[in-house]
Design an enzyme around this catalytic site. Structure first.
Site, PDB file in Angstrom:
ATOM      1  N   HIS A  49       0.828  -1.210   0.000  1.00  0.00           N
ATOM      2  CA  HIS A  49       0.000   0.000   0.000  1.00  0.00           C
ATOM      3  C   HIS A  49       0.862   1.260   0.000  1.00  0.00           C
ATOM      4  O   HIS A  49       1.568   1.536   0.972  1.00  0.00           O
ATOM      5  CB  HIS A  49      -0.929   0.011   1.221  1.00  0.00           C
ATOM      6  CG  HIS A  49      -1.874   1.178   1.239  1.00  0.00           C
ATOM      7  ND1 HIS A  49      -3.131   1.126   0.685  1.00  0.00           N
ATOM      8  CD2 HIS A  49      -1.723   2.438   1.707  1.00  0.00           C
ATOM      9  CE1 HIS A  49      -3.724   2.296   0.831  1.00  0.00           C
ATOM     10  NE2 HIS A  49      -2.889   3.121   1.449  1.00  0.00           N
ATOM     11  N   ASN A  87      -3.349   9.316 -11.124  1.00  0.00           N
ATOM     12  CA  ASN A  87      -3.884  10.480 -10.425  1.00  0.00           C
ATOM     13  C   ASN A  87      -3.313  10.570  -9.022  1.00  0.00           C
ATOM     14  O   ASN A  87      -3.151   9.557  -8.332  1.00  0.00           O
ATOM     15  CB  ASN A  87      -5.407  10.386 -10.353  1.00  0.00           C
ATOM     16  CG  ASN A  87      -6.063  10.550 -11.706  1.00  0.00           C
ATOM     17  OD1 ASN A  87      -5.660  11.400 -12.494  1.00  0.00           O
ATOM     18  ND2 ASN A  87      -7.057   9.721 -11.995  1.00  0.00           N
ATOM     19  N   HIS A  98      -4.789   4.314  -3.094  1.00  0.00           N
ATOM     20  CA  HIS A  98      -3.754   3.280  -3.204  1.00  0.00           C
ATOM     21  C   HIS A  98      -3.189   3.453  -4.608  1.00  0.00           C
ATOM     22  O   HIS A  98      -3.950   3.379  -5.590  1.00  0.00           O
ATOM     23  CB  HIS A  98      -4.382   1.895  -2.989  1.00  0.00           C
ATOM     24  CG  HIS A  98      -3.438   0.737  -3.107  1.00  0.00           C
ATOM     25  ND1 HIS A  98      -3.401  -0.308  -2.191  1.00  0.00           N
ATOM     26  CD2 HIS A  98      -2.511   0.430  -4.045  1.00  0.00           C
ATOM     27  CE1 HIS A  98      -2.497  -1.184  -2.555  1.00  0.00           C
ATOM     28  NE2 HIS A  98      -1.937  -0.767  -3.689  1.00  0.00           N
ATOM     29  N   HIS A 100      -2.062   3.607  -8.205  1.00  0.00           N
ATOM     30  CA  HIS A 100      -2.423   2.806  -9.372  1.00  0.00           C
ATOM     31  C   HIS A 100      -2.131   3.598 -10.631  1.00  0.00           C
ATOM     32  O   HIS A 100      -2.225   4.828 -10.633  1.00  0.00           O
ATOM     33  CB  HIS A 100      -3.890   2.376  -9.333  1.00  0.00           C
ATOM     34  CG  HIS A 100      -4.858   3.504  -9.142  1.00  0.00           C
ATOM     35  ND1 HIS A 100      -5.096   4.063  -7.892  1.00  0.00           N
ATOM     36  CD2 HIS A 100      -5.624   4.199 -10.016  1.00  0.00           C
ATOM     37  CE1 HIS A 100      -5.984   5.040  -8.019  1.00  0.00           C
ATOM     38  NE2 HIS A 100      -6.321   5.158  -9.295  1.00  0.00           N
TER      39      HIS A 100
HETATM   40  P1  5GP Z   1      -8.762   7.113  -9.618  1.00  0.00           P
HETATM   41  O1  5GP Z   1      -9.929   8.030  -9.905  1.00  0.00           O
HETATM   42  O2  5GP Z   1      -8.502   6.972  -8.132  1.00  0.00           O
HETATM   43  O3  5GP Z   1      -7.534   7.446 -10.406  1.00  0.00           O
HETATM   44  O4  5GP Z   1      -9.200   5.704 -10.192  1.00  0.00           O
HETATM   45  C1  5GP Z   1      -9.797   4.717  -9.440  1.00  0.00           C
HETATM   46  C2  5GP Z   1     -10.321   3.711 -10.423  1.00  0.00           C
HETATM   47  O5  5GP Z   1     -10.616   2.513  -9.718  1.00  0.00           O
HETATM   48  C3  5GP Z   1     -11.610   4.140 -11.126  1.00  0.00           C
HETATM   49  O6  5GP Z   1     -11.377   4.147 -12.534  1.00  0.00           O
HETATM   50  C4  5GP Z   1     -12.630   3.097 -10.693  1.00  0.00           C
HETATM   51  O7  5GP Z   1     -13.497   2.736 -11.742  1.00  0.00           O
HETATM   52  C5  5GP Z   1     -11.765   1.926 -10.267  1.00  0.00           C
HETATM   53  N1  5GP Z   1     -12.322   1.106  -9.217  1.00  0.00           N
HETATM   54  C6  5GP Z   1     -12.842   1.536  -8.031  1.00  0.00           C
HETATM   55  N2  5GP Z   1     -13.231   0.487  -7.274  1.00  0.00           N
HETATM   56  C7  5GP Z   1     -12.937  -0.628  -8.010  1.00  0.00           C
HETATM   57  C8  5GP Z   1     -13.112  -2.021  -7.753  1.00  0.00           C
HETATM   58  O8  5GP Z   1     -13.613  -2.454  -6.705  1.00  0.00           O
HETATM   59  N3  5GP Z   1     -12.699  -2.879  -8.723  1.00  0.00           N
HETATM   60  C9  5GP Z   1     -12.145  -2.437  -9.895  1.00  0.00           C
HETATM   61  N4  5GP Z   1     -11.771  -3.374 -10.785  1.00  0.00           N
HETATM   62  N5  5GP Z   1     -11.960  -1.126 -10.157  1.00  0.00           N
HETATM   63  C10 5GP Z   1     -12.361  -0.239  -9.226  1.00  0.00           C
HETATM   64 ZN    ZN Z   2      -4.160  -0.297  -0.299  1.00  0.00          ZN
END
Ligand code: 5GP
Ligand code: ZN
Length: 114
Positions: A49, A87, A98, A100
């Site tokens: 994490h 992001n 977390h 990504h």
């Molecule tokens: P962020 O907006 O933080 O850059 O992107 C988070 C991403 O995680 C979003 O595109 C959202 O659709 C994805 N996401 C959120 N929860 C889950 C989940 O439980 N499973 C999967 N596969 N994607 C998720």
């Molecule tokens: Zn995490």
């Protein structure tokens, strides 16, 4: 290995909740985004994490993420190219705290945001 018990991506990394896994090794898991923004939308996530890309991520983890991006590109047939986005924080719209990397592709993405 660092883990946050309330973190959804930690749970996916630990296989506590399901995801469509595209690639996995000791350090990294890559799985399809739940709400895809392109024909291919896969998330590359370190198993440990870290809040975001500035959270003291070790070079070896970053190298593993780079390798995983290449594995995703090959698995998903992204030979024509793809876009990666990570992001950080409110102005970027980060919703999962977390680290990504979004891997987006599968069609010409245009020039809307880079
Ligand atoms: P962020 O907006 O933080 O850059 O992107 C988070 C991403 O995680 C979003 O595109 C959202 O659709 C994805 N996401 C959120 N929860 C889950 C989940 O439980 N499973 C999967 N596969 N994607 C998720
Ligand atoms: Zn995490």
């Amino acid at each position: 290995m660092n883990a946050d018990p309330d973190c959804i991506f930690c749970k996916i990394a630990n296989h506590e909740i399901p995801a469509t896994v595209v690639y996995e090794d000791d350090q990294v898991i890559a799985f399809d985004d739940l709400s895809p923004q392109a024909p291919v939308h896969t998330l590359v996530v370190p198993k440990e994490h870290y809040r975001d890309i500035t959270d003291g991520v070790p070079a070896e983890v970053l190298a593993s993420m780079t390798h995983a991006i290449d594995e995703v590109a090959q698995a998903k047939g992204l030979g024509e190219g793809f876009r990666i986005i990570s992001n950080k924080g409110a102005h970027a719209g980060q919703t999962v705290m977390h680290l990504h990397v979004h891997v987006l592709g599968g069609k010409p993405l245009g020039e809307g945001l880079l």
